[in-house]
Design an enzyme around this catalytic site. Structure first.
Site, PDB file in Angstrom:
ATOM      1  N   TYR A  45       0.862  -1.194   0.000  1.00  0.00           N
ATOM      2  CA  TYR A  45       0.000   0.000   0.000  1.00  0.00           C
ATOM      3  C   TYR A  45       0.890   1.233   0.000  1.00  0.00           C
ATOM      4  O   TYR A  45       1.834   1.309   0.783  1.00  0.00           O
ATOM      5  CB  TYR A  45      -0.894   0.022   1.251  1.00  0.00           C
ATOM      6  CG  TYR A  45      -2.356   0.009   0.866  1.00  0.00           C
ATOM      7  CD1 TYR A  45      -2.889   1.082   0.156  1.00  0.00           C
ATOM      8  CD2 TYR A  45      -3.180  -1.064   1.175  1.00  0.00           C
ATOM      9  CE1 TYR A  45      -4.220   1.067  -0.228  1.00  0.00           C
ATOM     10  CE2 TYR A  45      -4.509  -1.073   0.786  1.00  0.00           C
ATOM     11  CZ  TYR A  45      -5.016  -0.003   0.087  1.00  0.00           C
ATOM     12  OH  TYR A  45      -6.320  -0.018  -0.295  1.00  0.00           O
ATOM     13  N   GLU A  47      -0.350   4.847  -0.435  1.00  0.00           N
ATOM     14  CA  GLU A  47      -1.132   6.079  -0.657  1.00  0.00           C
ATOM     15  C   GLU A  47      -0.234   7.304  -0.548  1.00  0.00           C
ATOM     16  O   GLU A  47       0.607   7.386   0.355  1.00  0.00           O
ATOM     17  CB  GLU A  47      -2.259   6.180   0.373  1.00  0.00           C
ATOM     18  CG  GLU A  47      -3.487   5.416  -0.060  1.00  0.00           C
ATOM     19  CD  GLU A  47      -4.623   5.508   0.948  1.00  0.00           C
ATOM     20  OE1 GLU A  47      -4.530   6.256   1.930  1.00  0.00           O
ATOM     21  OE2 GLU A  47      -5.619   4.809   0.731  1.00  0.00           O
ATOM     22  N   ASP A 195      -5.718  13.048 -25.542  1.00  0.00           N
ATOM     23  CA  ASP A 195      -5.797  11.669 -25.050  1.00  0.00           C
ATOM     24  C   ASP A 195      -5.167  10.799 -26.131  1.00  0.00           C
ATOM     25  O   ASP A 195      -5.775  10.535 -27.165  1.00  0.00           O
ATOM     26  CB  ASP A 195      -7.271  11.295 -24.823  1.00  0.00           C
ATOM     27  CG  ASP A 195      -7.429   9.861 -24.340  1.00  0.00           C
ATOM     28  OD1 ASP A 195      -6.443   9.090 -24.408  1.00  0.00           O
ATOM     29  OD2 ASP A 195      -8.546   9.500 -23.913  1.00  0.00           O
ATOM     30  N   THR A 221      -3.436   5.487 -22.008  1.00  0.00           N
ATOM     31  CA  THR A 221      -3.430   4.166 -21.395  1.00  0.00           C
ATOM     32  C   THR A 221      -2.104   3.538 -21.816  1.00  0.00           C
ATOM     33  O   THR A 221      -1.434   4.026 -22.725  1.00  0.00           O
ATOM     34  CB  THR A 221      -4.605   3.292 -21.887  1.00  0.00           C
ATOM     35  OG1 THR A 221      -4.654   3.353 -23.304  1.00  0.00           O
ATOM     36  CG2 THR A 221      -5.912   3.748 -21.306  1.00  0.00           C
ATOM     37  N   LYS A 224      -2.405  -0.366 -25.021  1.00  0.00           N
ATOM     38  CA  LYS A 224      -2.841  -0.515 -26.422  1.00  0.00           C
ATOM     39  C   LYS A 224      -1.582  -0.624 -27.280  1.00  0.00           C
ATOM     40  O   LYS A 224      -0.859  -1.601 -27.148  1.00  0.00           O
ATOM     41  CB  LYS A 224      -3.752   0.649 -26.806  1.00  0.00           C
ATOM     42  CG  LYS A 224      -5.027   0.681 -25.935  1.00  0.00           C
ATOM     43  CD  LYS A 224      -5.983   1.758 -26.344  1.00  0.00           C
ATOM     44  CE  LYS A 224      -7.291   1.673 -25.571  1.00  0.00           C
ATOM     45  NZ  LYS A 224      -7.288   2.449 -24.322  1.00  0.00           N
ATOM     46  N   ARG A 230      -2.451  -3.070 -18.284  1.00  0.00           N
ATOM     47  CA  ARG A 230      -3.599  -2.150 -18.242  1.00  0.00           C
ATOM     48  C   ARG A 230      -3.326  -1.118 -17.157  1.00  0.00           C
ATOM     49  O   ARG A 230      -3.255  -1.447 -15.977  1.00  0.00           O
ATOM     50  CB  ARG A 230      -4.880  -2.930 -17.942  1.00  0.00           C
ATOM     51  CG  ARG A 230      -5.200  -3.922 -19.043  1.00  0.00           C
ATOM     52  CD  ARG A 230      -6.623  -4.324 -18.977  1.00  0.00           C
ATOM     53  NE  ARG A 230      -7.454  -3.171 -19.189  1.00  0.00           N
ATOM     54  CZ  ARG A 230      -8.425  -3.096 -20.083  1.00  0.00           C
ATOM     55  NH1 ARG A 230      -8.668  -4.116 -20.856  1.00  0.00           N
ATOM     56  NH2 ARG A 230      -9.155  -2.023 -20.210  1.00  0.00           N
TER      57      ARG A 230
HETATM   58  N1  DSN Z   1     -12.496   0.689 -24.803  1.00  0.00           N
HETATM   59  C1  DSN Z   1     -11.283   1.225 -25.385  1.00  0.00           C
HETATM   60  C2  DSN Z   1     -11.251   0.993 -26.830  1.00  0.00           C
HETATM   61  O1  DSN Z   1     -11.548  -0.135 -27.202  1.00  0.00           O
HETATM   62  O2  DSN Z   1     -10.929   1.855 -27.606  1.00  0.00           O
HETATM   63  C3  DSN Z   1     -11.096   2.616 -25.054  1.00  0.00           C
HETATM   64  O3  DSN Z   1     -11.316   2.809 -23.711  1.00  0.00           O
END
Ligand code: DSN
Length: 404
Positions: A45, A47, A195, A221, A224, A230
């Site tokens: 933990y 925080e 983004d 993120t 991808k 993730r």
């Molecule tokens: N759900 C994701 C996507 O497939 O693009 C984005 O959050």
């Protein structure tokens, strides 16, 4: 190991290895990323932020969090005097919520690409909490070119005077002109938030323009095209950093997931290698090869092509809904998602399009030749033509390009 869970893990490994994955937001992480994710950091933990925690025993996680931040800055060539990096967001949605919460008084206007045009839920869409707390001023694409019309954007911005403009989305295949977005934002004195979740790996690999010279704030993120676990990262210019830090913790989150941060650190180092840059360039070449072959086979590609890792196919132009196309493809071992296309007259639950991405198949080592084969499989699968032959090709490709 827990037998029931082990069985499911093995089943999932089998499914992934026997499937052609065209889901634009998925990828396969390296063994080192998985190892970090499953490391002892899961027990901690922490925080707070490095050197300002609410629990004891944080000397090592402080070093880890600082290492991840340092690697993120290095990957995107950011100076530490100008940019702060926050690696604590649990994923993309909390990261985007934190940015809006930090920088926009409730009720203010956020101009963003509409969900149905390729935007993202967390950019102020009505069905997201971001749409309840802030007012979305939507923009879309031009009806003919199906690309962003920056003149139209400026026109909307001058009328609506948004407090923030968001660039980036989840189903826009073309390069976003960040310089023009900056000019529009300056014209109306709005913040520019990019983004880059979908194309971050392409930016890291220098295969897609960087938003950093123009943006005030950038989120991504990490799972991808960036090929990490993730998770998500917020990059903020220094003047916005105190508000962003507070919004992430204690505003929206509790303790950061340190095992996730360890895995992000590993992925960031992997993304800084020459082989990752080759990968990022190949992802785009593959998306272009796949979309061109589908076009040759008679499928309408939204905007006529792609500059990135993804594109949309208007399957309704040949009488199939996205739902039907997706289900037929899953039956032969190809997974992707149904997707709205610009000006779609159908519903999100069964829209007119499918979204195709090449980040995952490129990680498996496939190149343009295999993309042509995949285009034929996709076409045969949707049309229910020579399905046995298509399934055989799926199996052969999966065997030849195993998961690492
Ligand atoms: N759900 C994701 C996507 O497939 O693009 C984005 O959050």
């Amino acid at each position: 190991m827990d037998r029931e869970v082990k069985k499911l893990i093995e089943a999932e490994r089998g499914r992934q290895s026997k499937t052609i994955n065209l889901i634009a937001s998925e990828n396969y992480v390296s063994k080192n990323v998985s190892a970090a994710l499953g490391s002892v950091f899961v027990n901690k933990y922490a925080e707070g932020y490095p050197k300002a925690r609410y629990y004891a025993g944080n000397e090592i996680v402080d070093a880890l969090e600082e290492l991840a931040g340092k690697r993120a800055r290095k990957l995107f060539a950011l100076s530490s005097s100008r940019w702060d990096v926050n690696v604590q967001p649990y994923s993309g949605s909390p990261a985007n919520l934190a940015v809006l919460h930090a920088l926009l008084p409730e009720g203010s206007k956020v101009m963003a690409m509409a969900l149905g045009m390729g935007g993202h839920l967390t950019h102020g869409s009505k069905v997201s909490v971001t749409g309840r707390l802030w007012e979305q001023v939507p923009y879309g694409v031009d009806r003919l070119s199906e690309e962003i019309d920056y003149g139209e954007l400026l026109h909307i911005a001058l009328i609506e005077r948004p407090n923030m403009i968001i660039a980036g989305g989840s189903a826009y295949s073309r390069v976003v002109d960040f310089k023009k977005m900056r000019m529009i934002a300056d014209e109306v004195k709005a913040l520019l938030f990019v983004d880059m979740s979908h194309f971050a790996g392409l930016v890291a690999g220098k295969a897609y323009p960087s938003p950093f010279p123009y943006a005030d704030i950038v989120t991504t993120t990490t799972h991808k095209t960036l090929r990490g676990p993730r998770s998500a990262i917020i990059f903020s210019k220094k003047e916005y950093t105190p508000a962003v830090r507070k919004a992430v913790f204690p505003g929206l989150q509790g303790g950061p997931h340190m095992n996730q941060i360890a895995a992000v650190a590993v992925a960031l180092a992997e993304a800084a290698t020459p082989s990752f840059s080759r990968y990022a360039n190949q992802v785009i070449k593959n998306a272009q090869a796949l979309s061109e072959e589908l076009h040759r086979l008679g499928w309408r590609i939204v905007s006529g092509g792609t500059d990135s890792h993804l594109f949309l196919v208007d399957v309704m132009s040949r009488g199939f809904s996205g739902g039907v196309a997706g289900d037929r493809l899953e039956k032969i071992g190809v997974v992707l998602n149904k997707n709205m296309i610009p000006f779609d007259e159908r519903k999100p639950s069964d829209p007119s399009g499918i979204r195709i991405g090449t980040a995952a198949v490129t990680t498996r080592g496939m190149k343009e030749k295999e993309m042509k084969a995949i285009a034929r499989i996709v076409s045969q699968g949707i049309l229910k033509k020579d399905v046995a032959d298509a399934k055989k090709t799926v199996d052969a490709l999966c065997e030849k390009y195993p998961l690492r």
